[in-house]
Enzyme design. Structure first.
Site, PDB file in Angstrom:
ATOM      1  N   GLY A  74     111.674  60.198 -59.930  1.00  0.00           N
ATOM      2  CA  GLY A  74     110.585  60.495 -60.852  1.00  0.00           C
ATOM      3  C   GLY A  74     110.819  61.826 -61.552  1.00  0.00           C
ATOM      4  O   GLY A  74     110.677  61.944 -62.763  1.00  0.00           O
ATOM      5  N   ASP A  75     111.207  62.840 -60.767  1.00  0.00           N
ATOM      6  CA  ASP A  75     111.442  64.168 -61.346  1.00  0.00           C
ATOM      7  C   ASP A  75     112.562  64.107 -62.383  1.00  0.00           C
ATOM      8  O   ASP A  75     112.480  64.704 -63.448  1.00  0.00           O
ATOM      9  CB  ASP A  75     111.825  65.169 -60.245  1.00  0.00           C
ATOM     10  CG  ASP A  75     110.643  65.451 -59.316  1.00  0.00           C
ATOM     11  OD1 ASP A  75     109.505  65.115 -59.711  1.00  0.00           O
ATOM     12  OD2 ASP A  75     110.866  65.975 -58.214  1.00  0.00           O
ATOM     13  N   SER A  93     112.441  57.164 -55.146  1.00  0.00           N
ATOM     14  CA  SER A  93     112.039  58.413 -54.493  1.00  0.00           C
ATOM     15  C   SER A  93     111.396  59.359 -55.497  1.00  0.00           C
ATOM     16  O   SER A  93     111.467  59.141 -56.705  1.00  0.00           O
ATOM     17  CB  SER A  93     113.265  59.091 -53.880  1.00  0.00           C
ATOM     18  OG  SER A  93     114.068  59.612 -54.931  1.00  0.00           O
ATOM     19  N   LYS A  94     110.816  60.410 -54.969  1.00  0.00           N
ATOM     20  CA  LYS A  94     110.194  61.420 -55.824  1.00  0.00           C
ATOM     21  C   LYS A  94     111.241  62.032 -56.750  1.00  0.00           C
ATOM     22  O   LYS A  94     110.960  62.365 -57.896  1.00  0.00           O
ATOM     23  CB  LYS A  94     109.545  62.488 -54.947  1.00  0.00           C
ATOM     24  CG  LYS A  94     109.036  63.680 -55.745  1.00  0.00           C
ATOM     25  CD  LYS A  94     108.044  64.481 -54.947  1.00  0.00           C
ATOM     26  CE  LYS A  94     107.864  65.912 -55.385  1.00  0.00           C
ATOM     27  NZ  LYS A  94     108.340  66.336 -56.644  1.00  0.00           N
ATOM     28  N   ARG A  95     112.460  62.159 -56.232  1.00  0.00           N
ATOM     29  CA  ARG A  95     113.533  62.746 -57.042  1.00  0.00           C
ATOM     30  C   ARG A  95     113.814  61.916 -58.300  1.00  0.00           C
ATOM     31  O   ARG A  95     114.085  62.459 -59.363  1.00  0.00           O
ATOM     32  CB  ARG A  95     114.792  62.921 -56.210  1.00  0.00           C
ATOM     33  CG  ARG A  95     115.450  64.265 -56.506  1.00  0.00           C
ATOM     34  CD  ARG A  95     116.582  64.614 -55.553  1.00  0.00           C
ATOM     35  NE  ARG A  95     116.260  64.380 -54.164  1.00  0.00           N
ATOM     36  CZ  ARG A  95     117.069  63.725 -53.317  1.00  0.00           C
ATOM     37  NH1 ARG A  95     118.208  63.235 -53.734  1.00  0.00           N
ATOM     38  NH2 ARG A  95     116.731  63.579 -52.053  1.00  0.00           N
TER      39      ARG A  95
END
Ligand code: GLU
Length: 507
Positions: free
Chosen positions: A270-271, A266-268
């Site tokens: 990556g962050d 998920s994008k999370r």
């Protein structure tokens, strides 16, 4: 294989996640491998989730990755339009055809009514499923008389159209059988599936109806999409049967998993771990920016290469693949069923590899931009030479400055630890002598400087390090950088001497 036509059918609800790019890539590779056509279709029937800049973002991403579509919005529109919102009028008649053939029905149940059923079931620890068990007791054209239905519709009552997933009275088979190129034979029990909505009260088809109708009308031969659509497969197969259309072949790609190996990337993630999950930087309508591979300094070749290996394997040890090689080697039969773990370190390794393959001229142009921002202008031929000497140690163009700043400016300070270790009693005198040796070198090129300086060191009967280390410290400011005599040649005789003098004065 003849007439291969595949489609990438994203919903424009935001930026394209790299999982979506991988789906597009596999479709592209499959199409190109079989001389087929790669179609882009924008599935924008859900007006509530529509994001205005998403379609442009999707198209820019495909173009940046070098996997442009052959047919789609604004391009070879022979099966167009390719935006479902522009095909809106077309779907209704298909819903009506199913109703006329007793494969679908009008349903008038309000959201509140359905909610009551849901809660009742929950209270009894059951799940409410709208299907053959209870459809004759609910508010629809199966339970109501023909006159009543007509009256309600004429009255303007809101309705949806639902698919009759299973009708034992209609002699429906108990199972739906399908073949998935990646997963093999799959069977679904009809009686536990629900009567999905095909047409909504806002006059728009749902994803399922629009998707099937368009795949049929656009003569799609293979549906290659993410695993998350596998649960929709029985409905889609049942719809093809209901329409008496030939179904395309299906291939459901495995999920892309988090670096830890469990759960969907998920994008999370990556962050949290510091890597992008989008091909290009994206600014959402609220002005929030998400980083992209391109802006982070990855080459598009890198992105294509690492995505190709997420779920597919060539069956050999080869890891580096150009797009042309992928087109040649790609095979859906070699796509795995199980999820593919995303490895951010490996993506960096790929970039480092592609860096080595890139022509220096191309890299020099990119580096010149970085230098310009720092207020440094330099001959492009000089920048090219710099790039050639450092790229081996670089992963990103953005690493160039740290690896090569000393080619463009004299060190402003000297690394304290290195100075302590390498600048000793007598070093200043040695460096003074080195200056006079250098002053006398006529042909100031790397090879002759090396020969002359080394002859001098040998004649003095001292270790090379005694000269070479402080010499490097003087030119670079630290114990790093490429071959020292190359640096001397590139910065020139006067600059070499000036830097040694400065080191003597400072240290
Ligand atoms: N619109 C769907 C999506 O957003 C397409 C799924 C499919 O390929 O059938 O992924």
């Amino acid at each position: 294989m003849n007439n291969v036509r595949v489609r990438f059918a994203p919903s424009p609800t935001g930026p394209l996640h790299i999982g979506g790019v991988r789906t597009a890539l596999f479709n592209y590779l499959f199409a190109k491998k079989h001389n087929g056509t790669f179609v882009l279709r924008i599935e924008d029937t859900d007006q509530t989730r529509y994001v205005a800049n998403a379609e442009k973002y999707i198209i820019n991403s495909l173009n940046w990755c070098n996997i442009p579509y052959d047919e789609g919005p604004g391009k070879n529109e022979k099966f167009g339009p390719y935006r479902q919102s522009e095909r809106k009028e077309l779907y209704k008649k298909y819903a009506e055809e199913l109703i006329a053939n007793n494969k679908a029905y009008y349903a008038f149940d309000t959201a509140e009514e359905l909610d009551v059923h849901r809660k009742d079931h929950e209270a009894n620890k059951k799940t409410f499923i709208y299907n053959w068990h209870n459809r004759s007791k609910l508010n629809n054209s199966v339970s109501l008389s023909k006159e009543e239905v007509e009256k309600r519709i004429a009255n303007g009552d809101k309705y949806v159209v639902r698919f009759k997933m299973y009708d034992p009275e209609n002699n429906d088979a108990e199972t739906i059988e399908a073949n998935d190129i990646i997963r093999g034979h799959v069977t679904f029990k009809r009686e536990i599936l629900d009567d999905k909505i095909l047409f909504k009260s806002d006059g728009m088809p749902t994803y399922h109806l629009a998707n099937i109708v368009d795949d049929h009308l656009m003569e799609i031969s293979h549906v290659i999409r993410g695993e998350e659509w596998l649960p929709s497969l029985p409905l889609h197969i049942a719809l093809y049967e209901a329409f008496k259309w030939n179904a395309p072949e299906f291939a459901h790609l495995p999920l892309i998993l988090k670096p830890v190996g469990k759960g969907k990337l998920s994008k999370r993630d990556g962050d949290k771990l510091g890597f992008p999950v989008f091909p290009l930087e994206y600014t959402n309508p609220e002005g929030e920016v998400s980083r992209g591979y391109k802006e982070d300094g990855y080459f598009s070749e890198t992105v294509i290469n690492f995505l190709a290996l997420l779920g597919w394997n060539p069956g050999t040890e080869q890891e580096l693949f150009s797009l042309e090689e992928l087109v040649k080697t790609f095979d859906l039969a070699r796509v795995n069923k199980s999820g593919a773990r995303f490895d951010p370190d490996k993506t960096k390794w790929f970039n480092q590899q592609y860096m080595q393959q890139k022509p220096n001229e191309e890299l020099a142009v990119l580096f010149a931009e970085v230098l310009k921002e720092k207020g440094i202008s330099s001959e492009i031929s000089f920048i090219e030479k710099v790039v050639a000497s450092i790229k081996e140690r670089a992963t990103f163009v953005n690493d160039f400055w740290d690896l090569s700043s000393f080619f463009f400016e004299a060190p402003t300070e000297f690394d304290a630890k290195a100075s302590k270790k390498n600048w000793k009693e007598g070093t200043a005198e040695l460096m003074q002598e080195l200056i006079s040796i250098i002053e006398n070198i006529e042909d100031f090129n790397s090879a002759s400087i090396e020969t002359i300086v080394k002859e001098w060191i040998t004649s003095k009967e001292i270790g090379f390090g005694k000269v070479m280390q402080p010499f490097r410290l003087s030119l670079v400011g630290a114990m790093k950088g490429p071959h020292l005599f190359d640096i001397a040649e590139m910065i020139g005789k006067q600059q070499t001497i000036d830097r040694i003098k400065k080191a003597i004065d400072t240290l």
